[in-house]
Design a protein around this motif. Structure first.
Motif, short mmCIF file in Angstrom:
data_model
loop_
_atom_site.label_atom_id
_atom_site.label_comp_id
_atom_site.label_asym_id
_atom_site.label_seq_id
_atom_site.Cartn_x
_atom_site.Cartn_y
_atom_site.Cartn_z
N PHE A 139 1.00 -1.25 -0.03
CA PHE A 139 -0.05 0.05 0.06
C PHE A 139 0.80 1.26 0.10
CE2 PHE A 139 -3.25 -3.12 1.57
CZ PHE A 139 -4.52 -2.49 0.79
N ASP A 140 0.52 2.21 -0.63
CA ASP A 140 1.23 3.86 -0.71
C ASP A 140 0.70 4.53 0.50
OD1 ASP A 140 2.33 3.44 -3.50
OD2 ASP A 140 0.26 3.20 -4.25
N ALA A 141 -0.55 4.14 1.06
CA ALA A 141 -0.97 5.08 2.11
C ALA A 141 -1.94 4.31 2.69
CB ALA A 141 -1.24 6.27 1.95
N ALA A 142 -2.28 4.63 3.88
CA ALA A 142 -3.55 3.87 4.56
C ALA A 142 -4.01 5.13 5.78
CB ALA A 142 -3.30 2.86 5.50
N LEU A 143 -5.61 5.12 5.86
CA LEU A 143 -6.17 6.11 6.82
C LEU A 143 -6.68 5.27 7.88
CD1 LEU A 143 -6.99 7.55 3.65
CD2 LEU A 143 -6.99 9.36 5.45
N GLY A 144 -6.60 5.60 9.37
CA GLY A 144 -6.91 4.77 10.22
C GLY A 144 -6.77 5.41 11.57
N GLY A 145 -7.18 4.86 12.70
CA GLY A 145 -6.89 5.61 13.97
C GLY A 145 -6.76 4.15 14.73
N THR A 157 -0.86 13.08 11.52
CA THR A 157 -1.98 13.31 12.45
C THR A 157 -3.12 14.06 11.87
OG1 THR A 157 -0.77 12.63 14.45
CG2 THR A 157 -3.07 13.62 14.54
N LEU A 158 -4.13 13.55 11.79
CA LEU A 158 -5.25 14.31 10.91
C LEU A 158 -6.30 14.95 11.90
CD1 LEU A 158 -6.19 12.06 8.06
CD2 LEU A 158 -4.81 14.06 7.87
N ALA A 159 -6.50 14.16 13.23
CA ALA A 159 -7.63 14.79 13.98
C ALA A 159 -7.49 13.73 15.27
CB ALA A 159 -8.93 14.67 13.46
N PRO A 160 -8.37 14.05 16.40
CA PRO A 160 -8.51 13.18 17.43
C PRO A 160 -9.44 12.04 17.09
CG PRO A 160 -9.53 15.13 17.82
CD PRO A 160 -8.92 15.58 16.65
N SER A 161 -9.49 11.09 17.84
CA SER A 161 -10.23 9.83 17.51
C SER A 161 -10.98 9.46 18.72
CB SER A 161 -9.46 8.61 16.79
OG SER A 161 -10.46 7.57 16.90
N HIS A 162 -11.95 10.36 18.89
CA HIS A 162 -12.91 10.37 20.27
C HIS A 162 -13.98 9.31 19.75
CE1 HIS A 162 -11.07 14.11 21.96
NE2 HIS A 162 -10.29 13.18 21.91
N GLY A 163 -14.56 8.47 21.13
CA GLY A 163 -15.43 7.74 20.83
C GLY A 163 -16.55 8.38 21.75
N THR A 269 -5.53 8.54 17.80
CA THR A 269 -5.83 9.70 16.85
C THR A 269 -5.88 9.10 15.57
OG1 THR A 269 -3.29 9.50 16.38
CG2 THR A 269 -4.03 11.33 18.08
N LEU A 270 -6.70 9.68 14.56
CA LEU A 270 -7.00 9.52 13.38
C LEU A 270 -5.76 10.04 12.50
CD1 LEU A 270 -8.84 8.68 10.97
CD2 LEU A 270 -9.74 10.93 10.91
N SER A 271 -4.92 9.10 11.79
CA SER A 271 -3.92 9.33 10.85
C SER A 271 -3.67 8.86 9.58
CB SER A 271 -2.55 8.79 11.65
OG SER A 271 -2.53 9.45 13.12
N LEU A 272 -2.98 9.56 8.85
CA LEU A 272 -2.68 9.06 7.36
C LEU A 272 -1.08 8.50 7.49
CD1 LEU A 272 -3.16 8.98 4.44
CD2 LEU A 272 -2.55 11.36 4.39
N ARG A 296 -7.78 20.19 7.21
CA ARG A 296 -7.22 21.60 7.85
C ARG A 296 -8.42 22.47 7.35
NH1 ARG A 296 -2.63 22.42 5.91
NH2 ARG A 296 -1.49 21.47 7.75
N SER A 297 -8.94 22.71 5.98
CA SER A 297 -9.69 23.63 5.63
C SER A 297 -11.10 23.05 6.19
CB SER A 297 -9.80 23.46 4.35
OG SER A 297 -10.28 22.37 3.49
N GLU A 298 -11.59 21.92 6.32
CA GLU A 298 -12.82 21.47 6.86
C GLU A 298 -12.83 21.66 8.41
OE1 GLU A 298 -15.82 20.90 5.25
OE2 GLU A 298 -14.62 21.75 3.43
N LYS A 299 -11.71 21.89 9.04
CA LYS A 299 -11.78 22.06 10.37
C LYS A 299 -12.23 20.50 11.18
CE LYS A 299 -12.23 27.04 10.94
NZ LYS A 299 -12.06 27.48 9.44
N PHE A 300 -11.66 19.63 10.61
CA PHE A 300 -12.23 18.19 10.95
C PHE A 300 -11.61 18.05 12.63
CE2 PHE A 300 -13.29 16.59 6.75
CZ PHE A 300 -14.63 16.92 6.83
N ALA A 301 -10.56 18.55 12.88
CA ALA A 301 -9.65 18.16 14.02
C ALA A 301 -10.76 18.83 15.09
CB ALA A 301 -8.42 19.11 14.07
N ARG A 302 -11.32 19.82 14.84
CA ARG A 302 -12.36 20.48 15.97
C ARG A 302 -13.78 19.71 15.98
NH1 ARG A 302 -16.29 23.45 15.38
NH2 ARG A 302 -15.83 24.15 13.24
#
Length: 307
Positions: A139-145, A157-163, A269-272, A296-302
């Motif tokens: 794989f070239d990349a993967a997204l997950g947390g 790191t893209l955003a926190p991963s809160h349940g 965390t949710l990461s790439l 970043r532009s969609e403010k997904f971390a918040r």
């Protein structure tokens, strides 16, 4: 001098532990991979693998050779891929792994604009809720947390991963809402089982004061997919524990509401993720930059935060 093909067959066979699996990843026959490796061994006058009917293991010399050529092969392949880009633009097949619901909600909508910018890239996107072995599976990349960082892989790191706990808006019309985590024992829970173990992880709730409490709901049902858990909760079948990225669109559309909104589960965390290389292929680099900028532009971390 040894050919790139022979060295690549050796490296992929060592990673996969078999000629047949290496052949599948390389798009060759098992016989061709075996012949290339045998030719390499003959030219080097050293045995790289111990072969049996059931296993393929590296010799001591094979281990040393893999350590010396493995990283260099990746750098050379990246350099060749970057030079071969169409008209100087990123090109090639981009193999990405992502969760089914998360990928369809947050990544797939980016595809049209991404391909408009980089038309020579061919997406090969895998929607699956399991954790993949990026290096071994190519794989070239993967997204997950919530993953430990494996060797040879780095992460952005893209955003926190809160349940969070969620239920249908009318779920408490005939029930008394819980006032504290201790009250959850009276309710049916919709849980997501781990794709690695098949079991329910014993999560702990916490609040801003860092108090902790177990998620003590009755196990009414388990799901392998977060969207399925959200839909079960939406149908009034219980309280679901899901990550904010998966719950967000249901919450914003009013299809679900938070239960005990002062409490959440820290899922990491949710990461790439992508391979650690000195020269990252252009196709991977532009994908990573594109996703990071979009988040970043969609403010997904918040928005993915439980607070």
């Amino acid at each position: 001098m040894e050919t790139m093909s022979s060295i690549e067959c050796f490296v992929r066979s060592a990673e996969a532990g078999s000629f047949s699996e290496a052949a599948r990843r390389l798009g060759l026959t098992s016989a061709a991979v075996g012949k290339n490796v045998a030719r390499l061994e003959a030219n080097l006058s050293v045995r790289l693998f111990q072969r049996s009917t059931r296993s393929l293991t590296l010799t001591e010399a094979g281990v040393r050779f893999l350590a010396e050529v493995g990283g260099g092969l990746a750098v050379i392949q990246s350099a060749v891929a970057n030079l071969a880009s169409a008209d100087g633009q990123p090109a090639g097949t981009l193999k990405i792994s992502m969760g089914t619901g998360f990928g369809r909600t947050y990544i797939l909508p980016l595809l049209r604009d991404f391909l408009t910018r980089y038309p020579a890239i061919t997406p090969d996107w895998h929607f699956d809720n399991r954790r993949v072995d990026m290096i071994a599976e190519g794989f070239d990349a993967a997204l997950g947390g919530g993953f430990e960082l494996p060797p040879g892989v780095v992460a952005r790191t893209l955003a926190p991963s809160h349940g969070v706990l969620v239920a249908a808006p009318d779920y408490f019309d005939t029930r008394t809402p819980p006032g504290s985590p201790a009250d959850l024992a009276q309710y049916d829970g919709v849980f997501i089982r781990s794709p690695q173990t098949g079991r329910i992880r014993p999560w702990s709730l916490r609040n801003k004061g860092n108090e902790q409490a177990p998620v003590a709901m009755r196990v009414r049902m388990t799901m392998s997919d977060p969207d399925a858990a959200c839909e079960a909760a939406q149908s009034g079948l219980g309280i679901a524990l899901v990550s904010m990225p998966n719950a967000l669109r249901y919450l914003e559309n009013g299809l679900l509401k938070r239960v005990l909104p002062d409490w959440y589960v820290d899922m990491g965390t949710l990461s790439l993720y992508f391979p650690a290389q000195k020269l990252l292929p252009a196709k991977t680099r532009v994908f990573v930059d594109y996703v990071v900028e979009h988040f970043r532009s969609e403010k997904f971390a918040r928005r993915f935060s439980a607070f």
